[in-house]
Design a protein around this motif. Structure first.
Motif, PDB file in Angstrom:
ATOM      1  N   SER A  48       0.698  -1.133  -0.146  1.00  0.00           N
ATOM      2  CA  SER A  48       0.072   0.031   0.076  1.00  0.00           C
ATOM      3  C   SER A  48       0.851   1.299  -0.077  1.00  0.00           C
ATOM      4  CB  SER A  48      -0.991  -0.044   1.180  1.00  0.00           C
ATOM      5  OG  SER A  48      -1.937  -1.107   1.186  1.00  0.00           O
ATOM      6  N   PRO A  49       1.549   1.746  -1.238  1.00  0.00           N
ATOM      7  CA  PRO A  49       2.427   2.687  -1.088  1.00  0.00           C
ATOM      8  C   PRO A  49       1.789   3.955  -1.072  1.00  0.00           C
ATOM      9  CG  PRO A  49       3.017   1.262  -3.078  1.00  0.00           C
ATOM     10  CD  PRO A  49       1.673   0.814  -2.458  1.00  0.00           C
ATOM     11  N   GLU A  50       2.187   5.024  -0.145  1.00  0.00           N
ATOM     12  CA  GLU A  50       1.604   6.398  -0.155  1.00  0.00           C
ATOM     13  C   GLU A  50       2.347   7.359  -1.221  1.00  0.00           C
ATOM     14  OE1 GLU A  50       1.809   7.478   4.010  1.00  0.00           O
ATOM     15  OE2 GLU A  50       1.297   5.384   4.614  1.00  0.00           O
ATOM     16  N   VAL A  51       3.568   7.091  -1.623  1.00  0.00           N
ATOM     17  CA  VAL A  51       4.462   7.889  -2.640  1.00  0.00           C
ATOM     18  C   VAL A  51       4.728   7.063  -3.580  1.00  0.00           C
ATOM     19  CG1 VAL A  51       6.205   9.613  -2.496  1.00  0.00           C
ATOM     20  CG2 VAL A  51       5.370   8.847  -0.316  1.00  0.00           C
ATOM     21  N   THR A  52       4.803   7.728  -4.898  1.00  0.00           N
ATOM     22  CA  THR A  52       5.250   7.097  -5.968  1.00  0.00           C
ATOM     23  C   THR A  52       6.351   8.009  -6.280  1.00  0.00           C
ATOM     24  OG1 THR A  52       3.360   5.727  -6.731  1.00  0.00           O
ATOM     25  CG2 THR A  52       4.764   6.321  -8.492  1.00  0.00           C
ATOM     26  N   PHE A  53       7.724   7.406  -6.956  1.00  0.00           N
ATOM     27  CA  PHE A  53       8.646   8.203  -7.311  1.00  0.00           C
ATOM     28  C   PHE A  53       9.121   8.066  -8.711  1.00  0.00           C
ATOM     29  CE2 PHE A  53       9.223   7.914  -2.714  1.00  0.00           C
ATOM     30  CZ  PHE A  53       9.813   9.106  -2.232  1.00  0.00           C
ATOM     31  N   LEU A  54       9.432   9.089  -9.643  1.00  0.00           N
ATOM     32  CA  LEU A  54       9.665   8.919 -10.918  1.00  0.00           C
ATOM     33  C   LEU A  54      11.165   9.735 -10.987  1.00  0.00           C
ATOM     34  CD1 LEU A  54       6.564  10.137 -12.674  1.00  0.00           C
ATOM     35  CD2 LEU A  54       7.017   7.971 -11.802  1.00  0.00           C
ATOM     36  N   HIS A  55      12.159   9.068 -11.342  1.00  0.00           N
ATOM     37  CA  HIS A  55      13.519   9.270 -11.309  1.00  0.00           C
ATOM     38  C   HIS A  55      13.867  10.329 -12.855  1.00  0.00           C
ATOM     39  CE1 HIS A  55      14.478   6.663 -14.954  1.00  0.00           C
ATOM     40  NE2 HIS A  55      13.771   5.632 -14.267  1.00  0.00           N
ATOM     41  N   PRO A  96       7.797  13.270 -21.667  1.00  0.00           N
ATOM     42  CA  PRO A  96       6.911  13.174 -20.798  1.00  0.00           C
ATOM     43  C   PRO A  96       5.750  12.458 -21.307  1.00  0.00           C
ATOM     44  CG  PRO A  96       8.180  15.094 -20.366  1.00  0.00           C
ATOM     45  CD  PRO A  96       8.495  14.789 -21.749  1.00  0.00           C
ATOM     46  N   ARG A  97       4.836  12.870 -22.325  1.00  0.00           N
ATOM     47  CA  ARG A  97       3.523  12.523 -22.667  1.00  0.00           C
ATOM     48  C   ARG A  97       3.669  11.154 -23.179  1.00  0.00           C
ATOM     49  NH1 ARG A  97       0.348  17.823 -25.358  1.00  0.00           N
ATOM     50  NH2 ARG A  97       0.134  18.857 -23.405  1.00  0.00           N
ATOM     51  N   MET A  98       4.707  10.739 -23.417  1.00  0.00           N
ATOM     52  CA  MET A  98       5.084   9.345 -23.709  1.00  0.00           C
ATOM     53  C   MET A  98       5.219   8.431 -22.756  1.00  0.00           C
ATOM     54  SD  MET A  98       4.278   9.269 -27.298  1.00  0.00           S
ATOM     55  CE  MET A  98       4.878   7.672 -27.998  1.00  0.00           C
ATOM     56  N   LEU A  99       5.872   8.890 -21.734  1.00  0.00           N
ATOM     57  CA  LEU A  99       6.170   8.073 -20.577  1.00  0.00           C
ATOM     58  C   LEU A  99       4.969   8.110 -19.695  1.00  0.00           C
ATOM     59  CD1 LEU A  99       9.810   9.673 -20.108  1.00  0.00           C
ATOM     60  CD2 LEU A  99       9.129   7.287 -20.971  1.00  0.00           C
ATOM     61  N   ALA A 100       4.245   8.898 -19.438  1.00  0.00           N
ATOM     62  CA  ALA A 100       3.181   9.163 -18.617  1.00  0.00           C
ATOM     63  C   ALA A 100       2.199   7.903 -18.586  1.00  0.00           C
ATOM     64  CB  ALA A 100       2.438  10.322 -18.874  1.00  0.00           C
ATOM     65  N   PRO A 101       1.569   7.465 -19.786  1.00  0.00           N
ATOM     66  CA  PRO A 101       0.788   6.104 -19.620  1.00  0.00           C
ATOM     67  C   PRO A 101       1.436   5.076 -18.992  1.00  0.00           C
ATOM     68  CG  PRO A 101       0.732   7.286 -21.815  1.00  0.00           C
ATOM     69  CD  PRO A 101       1.796   8.073 -21.066  1.00  0.00           C
ATOM     70  N   ASP A 102       2.640   4.983 -19.006  1.00  0.00           N
ATOM     71  CA  ASP A 102       3.320   3.608 -18.325  1.00  0.00           C
ATOM     72  C   ASP A 102       3.234   3.911 -16.816  1.00  0.00           C
ATOM     73  OD1 ASP A 102       4.162   2.516 -20.528  1.00  0.00           O
ATOM     74  OD2 ASP A 102       6.134   2.843 -20.398  1.00  0.00           O
ATOM     75  N   VAL A 103       3.211   5.314 -16.440  1.00  0.00           N
ATOM     76  CA  VAL A 103       3.252   5.598 -14.783  1.00  0.00           C
ATOM     77  C   VAL A 103       1.750   5.281 -14.449  1.00  0.00           C
ATOM     78  CG1 VAL A 103       3.400   7.405 -13.236  1.00  0.00           C
ATOM     79  CG2 VAL A 103       5.219   7.121 -15.102  1.00  0.00           C
ATOM     80  N   ALA A 127       5.615  13.634 -14.462  1.00  0.00           N
ATOM     81  CA  ALA A 127       4.571  13.510 -13.349  1.00  0.00           C
ATOM     82  C   ALA A 127       3.480  14.564 -13.700  1.00  0.00           C
ATOM     83  CB  ALA A 127       5.288  13.929 -12.192  1.00  0.00           C
ATOM     84  N   ALA A 128       3.672  15.563 -14.350  1.00  0.00           N
ATOM     85  CA  ALA A 128       2.657  16.556 -14.581  1.00  0.00           C
ATOM     86  C   ALA A 128       1.459  15.857 -15.557  1.00  0.00           C
ATOM     87  CB  ALA A 128       3.382  17.718 -15.257  1.00  0.00           C
ATOM     88  N   PRO A 129       1.809  15.482 -16.716  1.00  0.00           N
ATOM     89  CA  PRO A 129       0.855  14.631 -17.396  1.00  0.00           C
ATOM     90  C   PRO A 129       0.026  13.627 -16.664  1.00  0.00           C
ATOM     91  CG  PRO A 129       3.005  14.185 -18.535  1.00  0.00           C
ATOM     92  CD  PRO A 129       3.400  15.394 -17.396  1.00  0.00           C
ATOM     93  N   VAL A 130       0.873  13.057 -15.779  1.00  0.00           N
ATOM     94  CA  VAL A 130       0.430  11.835 -15.126  1.00  0.00           C
ATOM     95  C   VAL A 130      -0.798  12.521 -14.292  1.00  0.00           C
ATOM     96  CG1 VAL A 130       0.582  10.164 -13.219  1.00  0.00           C
ATOM     97  CG2 VAL A 130       2.129  10.308 -15.051  1.00  0.00           C
ATOM     98  N   ALA A 131      -0.390  13.624 -13.338  1.00  0.00           N
ATOM     99  CA  ALA A 131      -1.374  14.037 -12.706  1.00  0.00           C
ATOM    100  C   ALA A 131      -2.486  15.083 -13.313  1.00  0.00           C
ATOM    101  CB  ALA A 131      -0.642  15.310 -11.569  1.00  0.00           C
ATOM    102  N   ALA A 132      -2.373  15.504 -14.446  1.00  0.00           N
ATOM    103  CA  ALA A 132      -3.235  16.087 -15.455  1.00  0.00           C
ATOM    104  C   ALA A 132      -4.173  15.264 -15.841  1.00  0.00           C
ATOM    105  CB  ALA A 132      -2.830  17.236 -16.182  1.00  0.00           C
TER     106      ALA A 132
END
Length: 307
Positions: A48-55, A96-103, A127-132
């Motif tokens: 049950s992660p509370e935080v997700t990290f992207l390098h 970013p927009r190509m990586l975001a769907p994987d996230v 992270a921005a397009p993921v959150a958006a």
């Protein structure tokens, strides 16, 4: 499967940071994607992660190890496409927009609640397009030393030269020596060796290569290797486009920008971030660009405040 225990370094990392903590259980996660690629990540402290990290570019999920140890909360750290144990993209579209769907796929599969999403450099722009695009999965957004418009190639020249060199070596020891000769590895052979082990792999022919695709693209570019050489430049153009600001503007979750005082984001860049996103918070830390490695305890304290 890794040819060593990738979590065996955690105790030493805790000691280096002066942390008296219980070492959390770590597990390697793997997911098959519809297009045939594999997505990989690390989960610490249970399901049950509370935080997700992207390098950032050229790094991998293990760059967050010490920050996760200092934070002491269940966490998920992903290998972005083309990095770590995740598959390389044949189109080399590491934008970013190509990586975001994987996230989004990873958060859906490997978490059970909205996340504090933390991204550094390329991971921050992703992270921005993921959150958006998936607001139900992101409760807060922490961006580490990057904003749209910042040139992600602005780092030390020795790092660029280091990755633009040979793409394989006879042994990891040879690669450690090369890292030290370039002044990399934090000035410590043990730290350099740890970084090499976690960011390289042994091929079937016994040669050692970087796990991340960027080193191979950089080498191709330095040799003017045809169309493939243009991929990094295409990626950088996309990173610097107005689309990045559009993605940040569409984020509904609260945003914190963490600026490294010796990193990539200048005071003027931070001011532009605040002008465009007046509801966002901005803070600075005494660190280089890779805050998660230079000042992991300080970074963990900031993230704990968001949780």
């Amino acid at each position: 499967m890794p040819d060593f225990d990738e979590f065996s370094f955690l105790s030493a990392q805790a000691d280096d940071a002066g942390l008296a903590v219980t070492i959390p259980r770590g597990e390697r996660l793997t997911l098959d994607l519809p297009d045939g690629r594999t997505l990989s990540g690390l989960r610490y402290g249970g399901p049950s992660p509370e935080v997700t990290f992207l390098h950032g570019a050229g790094l991998n999920a293990h760059t967050w190890d010490t920050t996760i140890l200092a934070l002491g909360r269940p966490a998920l750290a992903l290998d972005l496409a083309g990095h770590g144990d995740s598959s390389w993209r044949e189109d080399a579209a590491y934008v970013p927009r190509m990586l975001a769907p994987d996230v989004v796929t990873a958060i859906t599969a490997w978490t059970d609640r909205p996340q504090l999403l933390v991204g550094q450099s390329l991971g921050g722009l992703t992270a921005a397009p993921v959150a958006a695009g998936a607001p139900a999965f992101v409760r807060r957004l922490a961006i580490v030393d990057i904003t749209p418009g910042v040139d992600p190639t602005a780092g030390p020249s020795q790092v660029r030269a280091f990755f633009a060199g040979p793409t394989d070596w006879a042994s990891r020891d040879e690669l450690v020596e090369r890292a030290l000769s370039f002044g990399l590895g934090g000035g410590s052979r043990d730290k350099a060796a740890r970084g090499v082990w976690l960011n390289s792999r042994v091929r079937s022919d016994g040669r050692v290569e970087w796990k991340h695709h960027f080193a191979h693209l950089a080498a191709a570019s330095s040799n003017d290797a045809g169309a493939a050489a243009s991929a990094p430049n295409d990626a950088l153009s996309a990173l610097l486009s107005e689309a990045g600001w559009e993605d940040f503007a569409a984020v509904e979750a609260p945003i914190l920008l963490i600026r490294a005082e010796r990193g990539y984001v200048t005071v003027a860049d931070a001011e532009e971030f605040s002008r465009r996103l007046p509801a966002a918070e901005v803070t600075s830390v005494d660190s280089g660009h890779n805050v998660q490695e230079d000042a992991p305890v300080v970074l963990a304290g900031l993230l704990a405040g968001l949780l």
